[in-house]
Design an enzyme around this catalytic site. Structure first.
Site, PDB file in Angstrom:
ATOM      1  N   ILE A  99     -30.515  -8.626 -21.372  1.00 31.90           N
ATOM      2  CA  ILE A  99     -31.357  -7.534 -20.877  1.00 31.90           C
ATOM      3  C   ILE A  99     -32.158  -6.864 -21.983  1.00 31.90           C
ATOM      4  O   ILE A  99     -32.971  -5.984 -21.726  1.00 31.90           O
ATOM      5  CB  ILE A  99     -30.515  -6.458 -20.147  1.00 31.90           C
ATOM      6  CG1 ILE A  99     -29.437  -5.895 -21.070  1.00 31.90           C
ATOM      7  CG2 ILE A  99     -29.922  -7.024 -18.863  1.00 31.90           C
ATOM      8  CD1 ILE A  99     -28.653  -4.738 -20.465  1.00 31.90           C
ATOM      9  N   GLY A 139     -29.667  -7.946 -33.014  1.00 31.66           N
ATOM     10  CA  GLY A 139     -28.969  -8.783 -32.061  1.00 31.66           C
ATOM     11  C   GLY A 139     -29.459  -8.589 -30.650  1.00 31.66           C
ATOM     12  O   GLY A 139     -30.466  -7.919 -30.407  1.00 31.66           O
ATOM     13  N   VAL A 163     -28.695  -7.745 -26.371  1.00 32.80           N
ATOM     14  CA  VAL A 163     -27.923  -6.882 -25.483  1.00 32.80           C
ATOM     15  C   VAL A 163     -27.795  -7.581 -24.138  1.00 32.80           C
ATOM     16  O   VAL A 163     -28.794  -8.050 -23.577  1.00 32.80           O
ATOM     17  CB  VAL A 163     -28.582  -5.505 -25.312  1.00 32.80           C
ATOM     18  CG1 VAL A 163     -27.737  -4.626 -24.401  1.00 32.80           C
ATOM     19  CG2 VAL A 163     -28.771  -4.830 -26.671  1.00 32.80           C
ATOM     20  N   ASP A 212     -32.573   7.159 -35.882  1.00 31.49           N
ATOM     21  CA  ASP A 212     -33.489   6.317 -35.108  1.00 31.49           C
ATOM     22  C   ASP A 212     -33.667   6.889 -33.705  1.00 31.49           C
ATOM     23  O   ASP A 212     -33.592   6.178 -32.701  1.00 31.49           O
ATOM     24  CB  ASP A 212     -32.968   4.879 -35.038  1.00 31.49           C
ATOM     25  CG  ASP A 212     -34.086   3.886 -34.666  1.00 31.49           C
ATOM     26  OD1 ASP A 212     -35.264   4.272 -34.774  1.00 31.49           O
ATOM     27  OD2 ASP A 212     -33.777   2.752 -34.270  1.00 31.49           O
TER      28      ASP A 212
END
Length: 977
Positions: A675, A681, A683, A810
């Site tokens: 998704i 990486g 998800v 972030d």
């Protein structure tokens, strides 16, 4: 002689003489009556000293402020700075036919100026500046003799009669600045006034480019066009103004470089082009040897500072901060003249600090923060008695600070923070009688804090944290009655906290965390009337919490990780967050999950012993439970082949109670369940057999090690394998977070070269998706407001509510996830840093964050503070209000939403036009209020941004009204119309 013998001619002669004797001269009576009439328009004229000579008996030419011609006609009215109030009657004033000068500047005059001013046709000098007039200034094309016109800061508004200037060809001085005139292009009528020597049009609402025809004004000595809306480049024609001595064009939107030949303006003494978007090097300025003031700050200049600047013998003021200059400063800069200040902060300068800027003993400001200077502080500044501010923080300076620096008699601010200084603060600091702010954090200072520091009665802020100080706090610290902020965290202080600290009656912020203080918490702290934040965590404090602290109104209290005992006062529980009292096994409170229950006899030592045994037993149970969980995980490793085809060994750590089948998660990491993708990486959405939905982030070690500088890097770690335990510790710390607006991390599953982080699943995706992608949905203002407030509360918890503050690093709309009810949760802590006691905060040489959200200070420092999160959150607020992305082409090259909003709010009379069209008209004023909060969050200087606690409070104050209130307000509005 008989009457009969007098001829008719002689008769009339005697009559004429008689009339002269018995009648006052018309040349005296008429001006007197005019001036006395003018006087009546001034309020309180009968009591003003200036008008005591204005009476029926005194000759007109003896009236104060009146200058007459040889025939006693009124030539000048000079009444500046006389505190005059009232209005001006130009119908009367202009009836003085010989009048050629009116000077009424710097008073309190008001009202409008009538068109009768145009009747003063002999005027050569008119000064009405610095008053409070209103309305539009009248047409004055008939004043063709006018040479001097000053309307600066006079209060006139509307459309200025620019066309009338084309007839005033004798003008040598024209000042129309600082008035709210209507926005207009550069007035072409001015470009033909070839006798002009001074032109002041700053803050006059002029837009567009500086025209090439500016070169026509070759007599100009002073040109000021600052604080307007000018764009484009500095025109090459400006080189024709060879008589120019002063050029000020700051606070505009100018671009480009200094044009070739700019150095021909060799008479320049003042040059200010600050706060524009100019770029390139400044080599064109190397020949301007007469410069006294050079202001280049807040642009995009680059390259090295010309070595010739070191030979400028008249230079007094030099300010180039917030650019991209590199290389070294000329060693001789400031050594020739009565140098007054230098500000080269926020650049990339290297080398040594020039040693002779205080050679003539006149410098008052040395501001060189946030560069890459090396070496030490020159010994020559130890005797600089004129110095008031010394700021060199965030460089690579080292060595011992010259002892005389600490005792400078005029210095108000010493800021040496974030360097490599060592040695002691010397006892002569007690002689610094003007010192108000002492910032020396994040260095290697050591030794004891000298008792003489208690003699610096002017001290307001003292930040000594993250050094190697030891010993005790001076016993007479209470003598510092003005001390407001007292930070000693992260040192090796010991001994007791002196009772006299409670005598620092102005204290609002005390942080002594991460030292070795012992003894009891002084009860006197409870008497501090302004105390707002108290952090004593990470020490060896013992005894009970003083009941006196109950009277304080604290926004933050942290007494964790000490040896305190007894019941926590009820009022402090209401003010504390989870963890404020953690790490004190002897503390108790009723109804708190983070503290043990108090029994009726909890204050007895026997009960305390029982509590200790219970605590130990509980810890053993927790260890055994963890061991059982570990064995269960080991038994399930046979199910991992779907992901671990190379036979990796996996470990799972659970942080929330949930029945998770590790093998089921591993088998679900398939392409069809993908998704999202991040910088480290993928998800996946995982739906367990029980129906529970999870989000699983799969990170490989290789992606974590490398880190992509151009994306949102979720985790940046050094490549040494030995650092992985620190990463585990960081994840474990983040996993302890419990807040409704922070996404829940259920567990981590790790192997040698990858990590799985298992989060709660958020069905409505991210705020970014709902604002900017094909998944965009219409959100009414109430939904947007609740998202803003909820996200703010999540960040507030991270900054103020955790055992150790967490800085996200972030914050962005794609990291604000939305549940099934559109409630927000802060997610993705891959870049987060935990503020740890006894440890300088880690920093990285990779800029953390995402383009468009990164605070400007990241450009010159890798130091991380909560103010950076607040800036990023301000960007999110702008997205919510405007519906725009942080970076869009419409903002212009090198601009983002922050620049666009700040500029539009400054020049847009109707800020409602900035609000997203999808927001109903009923809520657009509320949206503008949120935009104002966003502007405060995105201030360029971090210290000017509010804390997240303040942001939450400001957002709560603009809570949307109920629909019923809106209907009532609308009905009232309709009735009024």
């Amino acid at each position: 002689m008989s009457p009969e013998s007098i001829s008719g001619h002689h008769y009339f002669f005697f009559i004429f003489i008689f009339l002269i004797i018995i009648c006052p001269s018309s040349s005296q009576s008429e001006p007197r009556q005019i001036l006395l009439k003018i006087k009546t328009n001034f309020a309180d004229s009968s009591t003003l000293q200036v008008f005591t000579t204005w009476n029926e008996k005194n000759p007109v030419c003896n009236f104060t402020g009146i200058v007459c011609t040889g025939d006693n006609s009124v030539k000048e009215i000079n009444l500046p700075q006389q505190q005059l109030t009232g209005t001006l009657d130009f119908d009367s004033i202009c009836s003085l036919k010989s009048l050629d000068k009116i000077t009424l500047g710097s008073n309190l005059l008001h009202g409008t100026i009538t068109p009768h001013l145009s009747n003063c046709t002999n005027l050569q000098h008119l000064d009405l500046g610095y008053n409070h007039f209103s309305g539009e200034f009248p047409e004055i094309s008939s004043l063709t003799h006018l040479q001097f016109l000053n309307l600066n800061l006079s209060g006139f508004f509307g459309q200025f009669p620019w066309k009338s200037l084309q007839n005033l060809t004798n003008l040598t001085y024209l000042s129309l600045g600082d008035n709210p005139f209507e926005i207009t292009p550069f007035p072409s009528q001015i470009l033909n006034l070839e006798k002009l020597q001074t032109l002041y049009l700053s803050n006059s609402s002029i837009q567009g480019t500086i025209p090439e025809e500016i070169g026509n004004l070759r007599s100009l000595q002073s040109l000021e066009l600052s604080d307007n809306y000018l764009v484009g480049a500095i025109p090459p024609a400006i080189m024709k103004l060879t008589n120019l001595q002063e050029l000020e064009i700051y606070d505009n939107e100018l671009t480009g470089t200094f044009p070739v030949g700019f150095g021909n303006l060799v008479l320049l003494t003042k040059l200010d082009v600050s706060n524009n978007s100019l770029e390139g090097d400044v080599s064109e300025l190397r020949n301007l040897t007469r410069l006294e003031s050079l202001q280049l700050f807040e642009n995009m200049f680059s390259g090295e500072i010309p070595v010739e600047f070191g030979d400028f013998k008249f230079l007094k003021q030099f300010s180039i901060y917030n650019n991209k200059f590199t290389g070294e400063l000329p060693a001789k800069i400031g050594s020739w003249s009565d140098f007054e200040f230098i500000d080269v902060s926020e650049n990339l300068l290297t080398g040594l600090i020039p040693p002779d800027m205080c050679k003539n003993g006149k410098i008052f400001d040395i501001l060189m923060l946030q560069n890459k200077f090396t070496g030490g502080l020159p010994e020559s500044y130890a005797n600089c008695s004129s110095l008031t501010r010394l700021r060199v923080n965030n460089n690579s300076l080292s060595g011992r600070v010259p002892a005389g620096i600490w005792s400078l008699p005029s210095v108000k601010l010493i800021d040496l923070a974030m360097n490599l200084f060592e040695g002691e603060v010397t006892p002569n600091i007690g002689e610094a009688k003007s010192l108000q702010q002492l910032f020396i954090a994040n260095n290697r200072f050591s030794g004891e804090l000298p008792p003489e520091i208690s003699q610096v009665s002017s001290l307001v802020e003292m930040e000594l944290m993250w050094n190697q100080f030891s010993g005790e706090i001076p016993a007479r610290i209470g003598d510092l009655k003005k001390l407001n902020s007292f930070h000693l965290e992260g040192n090796f202080f010991s001994g007791i906290i002196p009772e006299s600290l409670g005598s620092c009656v102005s204290l609002s912020d005390v942080n002594l965390a991460g030292n070795s203080f012992s003894g009891e918490i002084p009860a006197s702290l409870g008497s501090l009337p302004s105390l707002n934040s108290l952090n004593l965590s990470g020490n060896k404090l013992a005894g009970v919490i003083p009941a006196s602290l109950s009277s304080l109104k604290l926004s933050l209290i942290d007494l964790s990780n000490n040896m305190l005992i007894g019941r926590v006062p009820e009022s402090l529980l209401a003010e504390a967050y989870d963890g404020s009292f953690a790490g004190n096994p002897g503390l108790c409170a009723d109804g708190r999950r983070d503290l043990r229950e108090c029994s009726m006899g909890s204050r007895k030592s026997g009960d305390l012993d029982v509590a200790k045994y219970c605590f130990i037993a509980g810890a053993l149970v927790l260890v055994l439970s963890s061991l059982a969980c570990f064995l269960l995980v080991k038994s399930r490793r046979k199910d991992r082949k779907a992901v671990s085809e190379r036979g990796f060994s996996w470990d799972m750590k659970q942080f929330h109670v949930i029945n998770i089948d590790e093998g089921e998660i591993l088998r679900s990491l398939k392409q069809e369940n993908l998704i999202g993708k991040g910088g480290s990486g993928n998800v996946y959405k995982v739906e367990l057999g029980c129906g529970k939905k999870l989000a699983v982030k799969h990170m490989w070690k290789s992606s974590i090690d490398t880190g992509d500088r151009n994306t949102s890097v979720e985790t940046i770690l050094p490549k040494q394998k030995s650092r992985w335990p620190e990463y585990d510790a960081e994840v474990a710390t983040l996993s302890s977070i419990r807040h409704v607006n922070v996404v829940k991390l259920y567990c981590s599953i790790t192997s040698e070269d990858s990590n799985l982080l298992v989060y709660e699943y958020m069905p409505n995706g991210s705020l970014w998706d709902r604002l900017h992608t094909y998944q965009k949905v219409d959100m009414d203002w109430n939904v947007r407001y609740e998202i803003a407030l909820g996200a703010a509360k999540g960040l507030e918890y991270l900054h103020h509510g955790c055992d150790r503050p967490v800085i996200h690093r972030d914050v962005k709309s794609s990291n604000i996830l939305l549940d099934e009810e559109m409630k927000p949760k802060i997610a993705d802590f891959g870049l987060a840093k935990i503020v740890q006691t006894n440890k300088v905060m880690d920093s990285t040489h990779v800029i953390a964050g995402t383009h468009g959200y990164i605070a400007p200070e990241y450009g010159y420092t890798f130091n991380v503070t909560e103010k950076s999160d607040i800036y990023s959150f301000g960007v999110v607020l702008m997205e919510l209000v405007t519906g725009k992305k942080p970076v869009q082409t419409e903002f212009g090259e090198n601009n983002d939403i922050v620049c666009w909003v700040h500029n539009e709010m400054r020049r847009n009379d109707n800020p409602i036009t900035l609000v997203d069209l999808n927001v109903s008209d009923d809520w657009k004023e509320d949206a503008v209020e949120m935009l104002m909060i966003a502007i405060r969050c995105t201030m360029k200087i971090p210290a000017m941004r509010p804390s997240m606690r303040m942001v939450v409070q400001m957002l709560e104050r603009i809570e949307p009204r109920s629909p019923i209130d809106v209907v009532i307000d609308n009905d009232i509005h309709i009735d009024k119309n």
